[in-house]
Design an enzyme around this catalytic site. Sequence first.
Site, PDB file in Angstrom:
ATOM      1  N   LYS A  57       0.840  -1.199   0.000  1.00  0.00           N
ATOM      2  CA  LYS A  57       0.000   0.000   0.000  1.00  0.00           C
ATOM      3  C   LYS A  57       0.877   1.253   0.000  1.00  0.00           C
ATOM      4  O   LYS A  57       1.917   1.290   0.671  1.00  0.00           O
ATOM      5  CB  LYS A  57      -0.909  -0.028   1.238  1.00  0.00           C
TER       6      LYS A  57
ATOM      7  N   SER B  59      -9.817   2.484   2.883  1.00  0.00           N
ATOM      8  CA  SER B  59      -8.874   3.159   2.010  1.00  0.00           C
ATOM      9  C   SER B  59      -7.955   2.211   1.248  1.00  0.00           C
ATOM     10  O   SER B  59      -7.301   2.608   0.294  1.00  0.00           O
ATOM     11  CB  SER B  59      -8.012   4.119   2.836  1.00  0.00           C
TER      12      SER B  59
ATOM     13  N   SER C 228     -10.436   0.165   7.168  1.00  0.00           N
ATOM     14  CA  SER C 228      -9.840   0.266   5.834  1.00  0.00           C
ATOM     15  C   SER C 228      -9.148  -0.993   5.332  1.00  0.00           C
ATOM     16  O   SER C 228      -8.681  -1.022   4.202  1.00  0.00           O
ATOM     17  CB  SER C 228      -8.848   1.436   5.780  1.00  0.00           C
TER      18      SER C 228
END
Length: 495
Positions: free
Chosen positions: A78, A158, A182
């Site tokens: 990420k 997210s 998330s």
Amino acid sequence: MTDLNTLTIAEARDKLRAGEVTSSELTEACLKAIESAGALNAFVHNTPEIAREQAKFADARLQKGDDAPMCGIPLGIKDLFCTKGVPSQAASGILNGFKPEYESTVTQNLFDAGAVMLGKLNMDEFAMGSSNETSVYGNAVNPWRRGNDETALTPGGSSGGSASAVSADLCLAATGTDTGGSIRQPAAFTGITGIKPTYGRCSRWGIVAFASSLDQAGPMTKSVRDAAIMLEAMCGHDPKDSTSADLPVPDFEAMLTGDIKGKVIGIPKEYRMDGMPEEIEKLWADGTAMLKDAGAEIRDISLPHTKYALPAYYVIAPAEASSNLARYDGVRYGHRAKLEQGDGITEMYEKTRAEGFGHEVQRRVMVGTYVLSAGFYDAYYNKARKVRTLIKKDFEDVFAEGIDAILTPATPSAAFGLGEMAEADPVQMYLNDVFTVTVNLAGLPGIAVPAGLDRQGLPLGLQLIGRPWEEGDLLNTAYALEQAAGYVAKPVKWW
């Protein structure tokens, strides 16, 4: 063997140890899959050279008999994790061009274990969002479709790029972060597994901060076993992070027996929301029945302060964000606005932050600054902190009464279309976190497990919440649920 990218971590590990496949072959299969998946916009900074070098090194380790479970496994990282010499922007324009000179502790732990980095993954800007629509790179896209409908769906947020990449087999697993859901919400939207460990289990050092008392890294994988393998590699005490727990890391995979006889599973009445879709109700009931059939005792419980969790979260998280994001001022690194003659330092701050931050980040910074301001600190921020303590106590009370884990839905719906919430009140989008934020406020471990499909063929997930520091027990309960659900659905390739 061109479908090596579809393997799980456990399957790939066994093949690597047996010499049936090399890390280089696995890595090439993933790189090829990434090349043909531009439509998903999951990978935003590809690192093929680094991947090939790390794979070569992993193969050398494997030939010497290295049996580290993550050795040679290709991963996506990420964009919130700082990776040395590789763009790490947190999907924000304000960090454009930022290449850290250091490695986050979590990625360093993974690389030390022999993992391979394929590239950086899309996400909501500064991890603020539930749909991956606030990214400077553009929307990440869910590999799933509603039947024959071609509407592009959100992969959740997210960690939307991570969820999309794992679901589409672009990598064997990915890192995610979870501040209010998330990891778990995007995992549920894309039919994969995602675990948020207890706060402090994974180091936050080198992960771009959103809300420091809530953020926690975790793995996003194709199975519960993979989550156990990868989580163990990510964890560990880090003296560079004052909130990192100095506790031994168990062998999580060894704890996956599937035996949950005698375990007590709590069903919280407060999670039965008005207007909850029938499909979510049914999934929850089916999951409850599965755990009961596996030998667990089911008990109704009450978590009375749950109704205050979302407002408390949306005071505490923006307050911490406004403080954390104050460092992005155009002075030291990242974007700096062009100044006109006569502009001073105040104009530089204002212009840089106005240009560099997206609308959702600006909204949350403003809310956070407001609730921390003189005159409002006690009315909002201090009150939210007190509510947080009450929410934590609710969980402590039910665990003290003998509850081993709590079963809830992971999301209030299946994945929705990109842009479908554009005209909605921002609070409507925030409701996506209604089942997940309590876990962050209380610092508990939580896992999302795919458990079924809705009538349009989209994945739905269930959430299990565990006792603090007992991720092994939680993973075992999730493993029993996974086996009972028998979920094997994959998206039909259209990209």
